[in-house]
Design a protein around this motif. Structure first.
Motif, mmCIF file in Angstrom:
data_model
loop_
_atom_site.group_PDB
_atom_site.id
_atom_site.type_symbol
_atom_site.label_atom_id
_atom_site.label_comp_id
_atom_site.label_asym_id
_atom_site.label_seq_id
_atom_site.Cartn_x
_atom_site.Cartn_y
_atom_site.Cartn_z
ATOM 1 N N ARG C 43 0.853 -1.512 -0.018
ATOM 2 C CA ARG C 43 -0.029 0.391 -0.015
ATOM 3 C C ARG C 43 1.101 1.369 0.276
ATOM 4 N N LEU C 44 2.534 0.702 -0.113
ATOM 5 C CA LEU C 44 2.759 2.369 -0.001
ATOM 6 C C LEU C 44 3.093 2.977 -1.286
ATOM 7 N N GLU C 143 -2.019 4.083 -0.141
ATOM 8 C CA GLU C 143 -2.788 4.542 -0.506
ATOM 9 C C GLU C 143 -4.147 5.446 -0.032
ATOM 10 N N GLU C 144 -4.576 6.219 -0.570
ATOM 11 C CA GLU C 144 -5.202 6.720 -0.236
ATOM 12 C C GLU C 144 -6.885 5.984 0.841
ATOM 13 N N SER C 145 -7.075 4.818 0.143
ATOM 14 C CA SER C 145 -8.001 4.200 1.003
ATOM 15 C C SER C 145 -7.366 3.301 2.737
ATOM 16 N N CYS C 146 -6.295 3.800 3.131
ATOM 17 C CA CYS C 146 -5.601 3.732 4.092
ATOM 18 C C CYS C 146 -6.317 4.470 5.503
ATOM 19 N N THR C 147 -6.474 3.584 6.428
ATOM 20 C CA THR C 147 -7.623 4.148 7.395
ATOM 21 C C THR C 147 -5.717 5.104 8.184
ATOM 22 N N PRO C 148 -6.677 5.637 8.909
ATOM 23 C CA PRO C 148 -5.497 6.478 9.586
ATOM 24 C C PRO C 148 -4.907 5.882 10.592
#
Lengths: 74, 348, 430
Positions: C43-44, C143-148
């Motif tokens: 996800r990087l 990725e923008e879909s990652c939660t904080p």
């Protein structure tokens, strides 16, 4: 904040960290659930959570209806 | 090299008259007046007293906002390195004016040195902004006050234009906390203190636990079914997008938001900006912090008369007690004006 | 338990064609390390390595964590036990090598509000204990879909793996300086020095939520009951930071690895007192947890027969209650306390500095007031994202000025007031 309001009207403080509420000088204190969700509990279902919230508010309202002479944790 | 100094005087010391001249507004002249003439002489070659702001005590205190704005503009124009006010001795309105000038100067990053009697309210109210040299309680002590103020100004000049400790700078303690870089790190100082405590030797704590005052409890609400209840939170729940730009820590303001007609705070429309706790659970259901849904139901059931249409929110974390007190005062004023019976405050 | 810590003094850090440690110079093959780190999580979306040196006109922000490259040379376990591969043994024994003088810094888009600033020069550098380090900075985006929470966990892993990767370069290098730290069992200490008082360290960890956690052997600190720790375990990375507290207040992983209270307590160990060990405890979000942890901590301290302790806090606000509760209970149990805290007393220092209070606290050390504002001039180079200035803790609307300079509260500077006593900022009455 709560003390300034208490100067003009009764206020109930629903607070998780009761010791802080006591230290800063709230008079009517109702212990809440947890810091990120003082009036909720994500581990129970939504209906039960809503009831929990209403119960806590009811406790707060009862505190407002109670005469006190000194700081009180309800 | 001498530094630029602007002096502030009231109407009396500006030689315009006593009470009959107290209504006079702000004036600026490009020369020293009254005690300023002596200060300029005693500090010759060290300061350049470029001008004197004068104002009547009554006018200043009755038109505080306008007066402060006027002072601000004058300080921006004259660009002093230091402001001197008074000495005000025990003259209350004069002391308050001197304090206001100091606050305006502080906001512009300019230090203010004044002279006051310790009980002058200007010292008590404005102590964080003001380096006040202790004076006698009347102008009869002018002959001692001026040399004392001169000493403090000289200390400021010799000390890289900083004030140092109260006893070094010759000013009254301001009851504030001041940062400095210590010789040793905190851990080393703690171990030294521990050794002293263990070995029964004297030590000085670096800090005393705070003391909070109390207010007497208000009487109970007699009939909640006729009461209007206001909701307040320090948990930072505000409309999405943070229209008032409330800080996530160390808040400088609070917001007032309409919840008129809302059955609940919908996720997505409302969110928390509180920087001190994990926001995820609150953002999924903001009523967990600001319980509008439960209060609305209790309103419909007649348990309470009405939930107030305005809801008040700020961020509690890292917010100095002095700010919080200010918010409390303002919110209390709003509530009183709106005829609210009682309030519920939630904290995270 | 005996640990030899071998410091390799690093005074130059550079990118080169091979990754080596020679003399005082660490050279890193940028491409090699970058491509390794990219494999850590799919996800990087981007990952960049930079070097920031003391005195340079460089601003790093928003910073998540700071770590020190270390490697286990002898003895069981691995650095970051419970997290690193092959790391399920107890650490704190044998020999560990350290690349002293450099640090790994993780940066990237803001996760919460509580990332901070490191300036390598100017007035901000005085406030930051990492401005005098040679910093290898990783700027990583996900990725923008990652939660904080996922975002934070990915950055945490990247930081730890970088510290391990760089640390391994020190394995076969002869250190410039070796220090031995040893604590014996309580029974042995008492037999050897029966006349000396027994001293401990109450090590409070921030544990306020998934993004606010500290890990002990990889276990989330909010899930622990207070427990005993050999002081040398911290030096081998038993404690890692994954939390978000105000940047100045944060105990970075680097500070856990180099906990200054542990180092200072070792100095008089066996001569003026017996340093028995540390009790690790948490700062949780319910009153019930706070009371249980505080009671349990006091029990452990009594069980060890401690005469005096140093207590450190991480964070402010509700953790002030944990600090006060620990102080009261320990003093009630006859154990003398020295508390280290920092202050949030308002921009002019005019306000009460702690949210909770007790008259039992007699000996307090302060690491400064986090609220005063400082003007930080613009820097020639910004590693990371300047546009987060207004939103981080300590920033406010208008904090960032058009020319790139900023006016922020000290609390936005990494490690400035950290209450493990790492830096020398303090406060006094004035």
């Amino acid at each position: 904040m709560v003390k300034e309001i208490e100067k003009v009207m009764p206020v109930v403080h629903l607070a998780t960290v009761v010791p802080i509420s006591k230290t800063v000088g709230a008079n009517r204190i109702v212990p809440a659930i947890a810091i990120p969700h003082p009036l909720g509990d994500p581990t129970v279902n939504l209906k039960a959570e809503k009831q929990l919230r209403k119960d806590l508010i009811e406790k707060g309202l009862a505190a407002l209806e109670t005469s006190i002479d000194e700081q009180t944790v309800f | 090299m001498s530094i630029r100094v602007v002096h502030y005087l009231n109407q009396f010391f500006a030689q315009k008259g006593g009470e009959e001249a107290a209504h006079l507004g702000i004036e600026y002249v490009e020369n020293p007046i009254g005690p300023g003439v002596q200060l300029a002489k005693m500090l010759e070659g060290k300061i350049d007293l470029v001008g004197t702001i004068t104002c009547g005590d009554s006018w200043f205190n009755e038109n505080q906002e306008v007066a402060c704005e006027g002072i601000r503009e004058l300080l921006i124009q004259t660009k002093p390195d230091l402001v001197i006010t008074g000495p005000a001795f025990n003259a209350g309105r004069y002391g308050m004016a001197c304090g206001n000038v100091a606050q305006v100067a502080e906001n512009l990053g300019i230090t203010t040195i004044s002279g006051m009697y310790p009980e002058n309210p200007g010292h008590a109210v404005f102590n964080p902004y003001l380096y006040a040299v202790e004076t006698g309680n009347s102008a009869a002590s002018m002959r001692k006050a001026l040399p004392d103020m001169v000493k403090t100004v000289e200390h400021f000049l010799e000390n890289d234009q900083t004030m140092g400790l109260p006893e070094e700078g010759g000013y009254m303690p301001r009851r504030v906390r001041v940062n400095f870089f210590a010789e040793e790190n905190g851990a080393k100082r703690a171990v030294d203190m521990l050794l002293n405590r263990l070995e029964g030797k004297p030590f000085t704590p670096e800090f005393d636990m705070p003391v909070y005052d109390r207010v007497p409890p208000q009487p109970a609400v007699e009939d909640l079914s006729k009461a209007t209840i206001a909701l307040i939170t320090s948990g930072g729940v505000i409309p999405a997008g943070n229209p008032d730009r409330i800080e996530s820590s160390s808040a400088s303001k609070f917001g007032i938001y309409s919840i008129e007609g809302l059955d609940r705070l919908e996720a997505g429309d409302w969110e928390t900006v509180h920087g001190g706790y994990d926001p995820v659970v609150c953002n999924k259901d903001p009523n967990r912090v600001a319980p509008v849904d439960a209060l609305r139901e209790l309103e419909k059931e007649g348990r309470i008369g009405k939930l107030h249409d305005e809801y008040f929110a700020t961020v509690g974390t890292g917010t100095p007690v002095s700010n919080a007190e200010g918010f409390g005062k303002e919110i209390a004023m709003h509530l009183q004006k709106a005829g609210i019976t009682a309030a519920i405050m939630t904290s995270t | 338990m005996k640990l030899e810590v071998g410091d390799i003094h690093v005074d130059a850090l550079e990118f080169g064609s091979v990754s080596t440690v020679e003399g005082h110079t660490v050279s890193i093959n940028r491409e090699e390390l970058t491509s390794y780190l990219k494999t850590l999580d799919n996800r990087l979306t981007s990952l960049e390595l930079n070097i920031a040196r003391p005195g340079e006109s460089v601003r790093i922000m928003p910073v998540k964590d700071v770590l020190e490259p270390r490697v286990k040379v002898e003895g069981k376990g691995a650095i970051f036990p419970g997290i690193a591969a092959n790391g399920n043994e107890m650490v704190g024994c044998g020999r560990t090598h350290v690349l002293k003088g450099m640090a790994i810094v993780t940066a990237g888009k803001i996760v919460g509000f509580q990332e901070g600033v490191i300036d390598m020069s100017g007035p901000g550098a005085d406030y930051c204990p990492f401005s005098d380090k040679l910093n290898l900075v990783i700027t990583a985006e996900v990725e923008e879909s990652c939660t904080p929470h996922e975002h934070e966990a990915i950055l945490r892993k990247v930081g730890q793996e970088t510290a391990l990767w760089v640390g391994r370069m020190a394995k076969d290098v002869e250190p410039h300086e070796v220090t031995t730290y040893e604590t014996k069992s309580l029974a042995e200490q008492v037999i050897e020095n029966p006349e000396l008082p027994r001293v401990g360290y109450i090590y409070m960890l921030q544990s306020q939520g998934l993004m606010h956690d500290t890990y002990l052997y990889g276990v989330d600190a909010k899930q622990i009951l207070p427990t005993l720790l050999e002081p040398t375990e911290a030096m081998d990375g038993a404690l890692t930071s994954g939390n978000c507290v105000a940047a100045s207040d944060k105990v970075t992983t680097y500070m856990h690895q180099n906990n200054p209270v542990i180092h200072e307590l070792f100095k008089h160990h066996g001569t003026r007192y017996n340093f028995v060990g540390a009790i690790v405890t948490n700062e949780n979000v319910t009153l019930k947890d706070k009371e249980r942890s505080s009671a349990f901590t006091t029990k452990l301290a009594s069980q060890l027969g401690l005469d005096a302790v140093i207590v450190t806090e991480e964070g402010y606000g509700n953790p002030d209650t944990d600090l006060v509760m620990n102080c009261k209970r320990l003093e009630d149990a006859g154990i003398k306390t020295v508390l280290i805290t920092d202050e949030f007393a308002g921009r002019l220092g005019e306000s009460q500095a702690l949210a909770d209070s007790t008259d039992r606290a007699k000996a307090m050390v302060t690491c400064g007031n986090g609220n005063p504002v400082v003007d930080l001039p613009a820097m020639d180079v910004v590693i990371g994202h300047l546009d987060t200035t207004d939103h981080i803790v300590g920033g406010y609307e208008g904090s960032l000025h058009e020319d790139g300079s900023m006016t922020i509260e000290i609390q936005a500077i990494i490690g400035a007031t950290s209450a493990v006593g790492f830096h020398n900022l303090a406060a006094r009455a004035g």
